[in-house]
Design a protein around this motif. Structure first.
Motif, PDB file in Angstrom:
ATOM      1  N   ALA A 229       0.826  -1.204   0.000  1.00 34.97           N
ATOM      2  CA  ALA A 229       0.000   0.000   0.000  1.00 34.97           C
ATOM      3  C   ALA A 229       0.864   1.260   0.000  1.00 34.97           C
ATOM      4  CB  ALA A 229      -0.931  -0.002   1.208  1.00 34.97           C
ATOM      5  N   ARG A 230       1.962   1.234   0.756  1.00 34.03           N
ATOM      6  CA  ARG A 230       2.854   2.399   0.795  1.00 34.03           C
ATOM      7  C   ARG A 230       3.524   2.635  -0.563  1.00 34.03           C
ATOM      8  NH1 ARG A 230       4.020   4.702   5.605  1.00 34.03           N
ATOM      9  NH2 ARG A 230       3.348   3.618   7.506  1.00 34.03           N
ATOM     10  N   LEU A 231       3.875   1.565  -1.253  1.00 34.38           N
ATOM     11  CA  LEU A 231       4.466   1.716  -2.589  1.00 34.38           C
ATOM     12  C   LEU A 231       3.481   2.419  -3.524  1.00 34.38           C
ATOM     13  CD1 LEU A 231       6.205  -1.759  -3.126  1.00 34.38           C
ATOM     14  CD2 LEU A 231       7.329   0.443  -2.739  1.00 34.38           C
ATOM     15  N   ALA A 232       2.243   1.962  -3.499  1.00 32.80           N
ATOM     16  CA  ALA A 232       1.235   2.562  -4.373  1.00 32.80           C
ATOM     17  C   ALA A 232       1.000   4.025  -4.018  1.00 32.80           C
ATOM     18  CB  ALA A 232      -0.075   1.775  -4.283  1.00 32.80           C
ATOM     19  N   ARG A 233       0.911   4.322  -2.725  1.00 33.13           N
ATOM     20  CA  ARG A 233       0.648   5.690  -2.289  1.00 33.13           C
ATOM     21  C   ARG A 233       1.822   6.614  -2.597  1.00 33.13           C
ATOM     22  NH1 ARG A 233      -3.754   6.173   1.040  1.00 33.13           N
ATOM     23  NH2 ARG A 233      -2.913   8.046   2.017  1.00 33.13           N
ATOM     24  N   GLU A 234       3.020   6.074  -2.549  1.00 37.76           N
ATOM     25  CA  GLU A 234       4.201   6.886  -2.832  1.00 37.76           C
ATOM     26  C   GLU A 234       4.224   7.334  -4.286  1.00 37.76           C
ATOM     27  OE1 GLU A 234       7.743   8.783  -1.521  1.00 37.76           O
ATOM     28  OE2 GLU A 234       6.167   7.723  -0.401  1.00 37.76           O
ATOM     29  N   THR A 235       3.688   6.522  -5.184  1.00 37.71           N
ATOM     30  CA  THR A 235       3.647   6.935  -6.596  1.00 37.71           C
ATOM     31  C   THR A 235       2.715   8.122  -6.801  1.00 37.71           C
ATOM     32  OG1 THR A 235       1.805   5.441  -7.204  1.00 37.71           O
ATOM     33  CG2 THR A 235       4.054   4.544  -7.320  1.00 37.71           C
ATOM     34  N   ARG A 236       1.727   8.264  -5.930  1.00 37.63           N
ATOM     35  CA  ARG A 236       0.751   9.347  -6.090  1.00 37.63           C
ATOM     36  C   ARG A 236       1.290  10.692  -5.625  1.00 37.63           C
ATOM     37  NH1 ARG A 236      -3.653   5.683  -2.943  1.00 37.63           N
ATOM     38  NH2 ARG A 236      -3.473   3.832  -4.278  1.00 37.63           N
ATOM     39  N   THR A 237       2.357  10.668  -4.828  1.00 39.48           N
ATOM     40  CA  THR A 237       2.919  11.919  -4.311  1.00 39.48           C
ATOM     41  C   THR A 237       4.202  12.318  -5.019  1.00 39.48           C
ATOM     42  OG1 THR A 237       4.107  10.716  -2.569  1.00 39.48           O
ATOM     43  CG2 THR A 237       1.899  11.516  -2.034  1.00 39.48           C
ATOM     44  N   ASP A 238       4.680  11.489  -5.939  1.00 37.17           N
ATOM     45  CA  ASP A 238       5.903  11.820  -6.678  1.00 37.17           C
ATOM     46  C   ASP A 238       5.626  13.012  -7.599  1.00 37.17           C
ATOM     47  OD1 ASP A 238       7.944  11.617  -8.941  1.00 37.17           O
ATOM     48  OD2 ASP A 238       8.679  10.049  -7.605  1.00 37.17           O
ATOM     49  N   ARG A 239       6.493  14.006  -7.572  1.00 40.88           N
ATOM     50  CA  ARG A 239       6.269  15.235  -8.337  1.00 40.88           C
ATOM     51  C   ARG A 239       6.264  14.995  -9.844  1.00 40.88           C
ATOM     52  NH1 ARG A 239      10.769  16.886 -10.752  1.00 40.88           N
ATOM     53  NH2 ARG A 239      12.788  16.081 -10.059  1.00 40.88           N
ATOM     54  N   ARG A 240       6.842  13.886 -10.301  1.00 45.90           N
ATOM     55  CA  ARG A 240       6.892  13.586 -11.729  1.00 45.90           C
ATOM     56  C   ARG A 240       5.649  12.869 -12.230  1.00 45.90           C
ATOM     57  NH1 ARG A 240      12.319  10.262 -11.044  1.00 45.90           N
ATOM     58  NH2 ARG A 240      11.032   9.649  -9.244  1.00 45.90           N
ATOM     59  N   VAL A 241       4.765  12.493 -11.309  1.00 43.21           N
ATOM     60  CA  VAL A 241       3.604  11.671 -11.642  1.00 43.21           C
ATOM     61  C   VAL A 241       2.328  12.495 -11.513  1.00 43.21           C
ATOM     62  CG1 VAL A 241       2.273   9.616 -11.028  1.00 43.21           C
ATOM     63  CG2 VAL A 241       4.774   9.580 -10.897  1.00 43.21           C
ATOM     64  N   ASP A 296      12.178  13.424 -20.494  1.00 45.36           N
ATOM     65  CA  ASP A 296      12.427  12.018 -20.828  1.00 45.36           C
ATOM     66  C   ASP A 296      12.523  11.122 -19.591  1.00 45.36           C
ATOM     67  OD1 ASP A 296      12.387  12.373 -23.584  1.00 45.36           O
ATOM     68  OD2 ASP A 296      14.509  12.919 -23.653  1.00 45.36           O
ATOM     69  N   VAL A 297      11.726  11.452 -18.593  1.00 47.87           N
ATOM     70  CA  VAL A 297      11.655  10.595 -17.406  1.00 47.87           C
ATOM     71  C   VAL A 297      10.957   9.296 -17.773  1.00 47.87           C
ATOM     72  CG1 VAL A 297      10.672  10.348 -15.092  1.00 47.87           C
ATOM     73  CG2 VAL A 297      11.645  12.538 -15.814  1.00 47.87           C
ATOM     74  N   ARG A 298      11.512   8.186 -17.358  1.00 43.14           N
ATOM     75  CA  ARG A 298      10.908   6.893 -17.638  1.00 43.14           C
ATOM     76  C   ARG A 298      10.093   6.426 -16.439  1.00 43.14           C
ATOM     77  NH1 ARG A 298      15.794   3.103 -19.436  1.00 43.14           N
ATOM     78  NH2 ARG A 298      16.501   3.847 -17.399  1.00 43.14           N
ATOM     79  N   LYS A 299       8.999   5.781 -16.739  1.00 43.33           N
ATOM     80  CA  LYS A 299       8.146   5.275 -15.661  1.00 43.33           C
ATOM     81  C   LYS A 299       8.893   4.264 -14.793  1.00 43.33           C
ATOM     82  CE  LYS A 299       3.866   5.937 -18.294  1.00 43.33           C
ATOM     83  NZ  LYS A 299       2.652   5.292 -18.856  1.00 43.33           N
ATOM     84  N   SER A 300       9.756   3.491 -15.422  1.00 40.18           N
ATOM     85  CA  SER A 300      10.524   2.500 -14.669  1.00 40.18           C
ATOM     86  C   SER A 300      11.446   3.173 -13.653  1.00 40.18           C
ATOM     87  CB  SER A 300      11.342   1.629 -15.619  1.00 40.18           C
ATOM     88  OG  SER A 300      12.219   2.421 -16.399  1.00 40.18           O
ATOM     89  N   ASP A 301      11.963   4.361 -14.000  1.00 42.65           N
ATOM     90  CA  ASP A 301      12.813   5.082 -13.056  1.00 42.65           C
ATOM     91  C   ASP A 301      12.013   5.538 -11.841  1.00 42.65           C
ATOM     92  OD1 ASP A 301      14.979   4.789 -14.734  1.00 42.65           O
ATOM     93  OD2 ASP A 301      14.684   6.716 -15.735  1.00 42.65           O
ATOM     94  N   VAL A 302      10.786   5.952 -12.071  1.00 41.77           N
ATOM     95  CA  VAL A 302       9.932   6.370 -10.963  1.00 41.77           C
ATOM     96  C   VAL A 302       9.690   5.202 -10.016  1.00 41.77           C
ATOM     97  CG1 VAL A 302       7.647   7.236 -10.327  1.00 41.77           C
ATOM     98  CG2 VAL A 302       8.819   8.171 -12.335  1.00 41.77           C
ATOM     99  N   VAL A 303       9.390   4.033 -10.578  1.00 44.28           N
ATOM    100  CA  VAL A 303       9.154   2.858  -9.737  1.00 44.28           C
ATOM    101  C   VAL A 303      10.417   2.492  -8.969  1.00 44.28           C
ATOM    102  CG1 VAL A 303       8.554   0.402  -9.733  1.00 44.28           C
ATOM    103  CG2 VAL A 303       7.340   1.976 -11.245  1.00 44.28           C
ATOM    104  N   ASP A 304      11.578   2.552  -9.616  1.00 43.26           N
ATOM    105  CA  ASP A 304      12.843   2.274  -8.920  1.00 43.26           C
ATOM    106  C   ASP A 304      13.041   3.228  -7.749  1.00 43.26           C
ATOM    107  OD1 ASP A 304      13.670   0.087 -10.381  1.00 43.26           O
ATOM    108  OD2 ASP A 304      14.765   1.276 -11.862  1.00 43.26           O
TER     109      ASP A 304
END
Length: 316
Positions: A229-241, A296-304
């Motif tokens: 759940a924390r992983l999913a929530r962290e993606t929602r607060t990333d400034r690039r997302v 050119d930010v990659r989605k995979s970089d955000v997940v990493d």
């Protein structure tokens, strides 16, 4: 089916597919993870890497019926789902099933079809049924879609809407084989008369249904549930997302980690299971901001980065 038997069965399936498909084992495991998680698989790669062969080989090894739909700009929803045909002799309408009525459906180059035709798959992928002229028809069980798209050629294509991308449990790419793999590919071609390799049938429909139930018995500790759940929530607060992982995506992460544990032959999930499936489960669900795309930010970089920021639980 117990976990050990299910794991051994998965190994047999992977070995059979490997006889036809020259690909990294991790890629084939990702595809099988999507199958075990009772979801759908999206493969994005350049032509000629073996996406169609992979889909057909998976269906054959599992002993399931297979259908291929070549998506084109002029493809209509009825060309996929089927239509009612008038019988002049009986003076009644009879439903003629479309190619989607198979256990494994290859939606080849799905991004070439217009949105209306793409939307025809939504009900099938989510509900396992299609509705034609107000009448609902159940699809065969099990049912799952393996869709492909070409990321290079964009002319005459229609980007999949986010709602449909979210329906795929995993997204992966087969990639080019290494030198030894490509040489092995030529050796195999020299040893047969047909252009395409064949795959031995390993399972049947009932056995497939049994191994897809196996992940339900996998144990997931509370701290791992919080970790997901924390992983999913962290993606929602990333400034690039702009749009992060939805609650549906969190559930798919949970289901994929349990499927991964079955492939590994374990009755419990570990943090490594979560990490190993996170890229294929989460990355394609992200919608980046315009600034991130320009940079050119990659989605995979955000997940990493998210995996690096969220504290990993320690299991005792």
């Amino acid at each position: 089916m117990d976990i050990d038997t299910a794991s051994e069965t998965c190994t047999e399936v992977l070995d059979a597919i490997s006889e036809a498909v020259i690909a990294d084992r991790a890629f084939l495991e990702t595809v099988l993870t999507g199958v075990l998680a009772r979801g759908h698989v999206l493969l994005e790669d350049v032509p000629g890497t073996g996406k169609t062969l992979t889909a057909r080989s998976v269906a054959t090894a599992l002993g399931l019926s297979f259908s291929r739909v070549q998506f084109t700009p002029d493809l209509l929803p009825a060309d996929v789902t089927g239509t009612n045909i008038y019988d002049e002799r009986e003076r009644t309408f009879e439903f003629s099933p479309g190619p989607i009525f198979a256990n494994v459906v290859l939606a080849d180059e799905i991004n070439r079809a217009p949105p209306k035709t793409q939307a025809a798959l939504l009900e099938a992928m989510e509900e396992g049924q299609v509705t034609v002229d107000g009448e609902t028809h159940q699809l065969p069980r099990p049912f799952f879609v393996i869709a492909t798209q070409n990321p290079v050629e964009q002319e005459g294509t229609f980007t999949l809407p986010e709602a449909q991308v979210d329906r795929f449990v995993v997204k992966s790419a087969i990639g080019y084989p290494d030198l030894d793999g490509e040489v092995e590919l030529l050796h195999r071609r020299a040893g047969r008369s047909e252009q395409s390799p064949s795959v031995e049938r390993v399972l049947d429909r009932d056995t497939v249904a049994a191994i897809r139930r196996a992940p339900e018995s996998v144990r997931v500790e509370d701290d791992l549930l919080e970790y997901m759940a924390r992983l999913a929530r962290e993606t929602r607060t990333d400034r690039r997302v702009r749009i992060g992982v939805s609650p549906r995506g969190t559930q798919r992460l949970f289901e994929a980690t349990r499927a991964r544990a079955v492939i590994e032959g374990r009755a419990f999930v570990t943090p490594d299971d979560v990490k190993r499936v996170s890229q294929s489960v989460l990355a394609h669900r992200l919608v980046l901001t315009p600034d991130a795309r320009v940079e050119d930010v990659r989605k995979s970089d955000v997940v990493d980065d998210v995996l690096g920021r969220v504290t990993v639980p320690t299991l005792e």
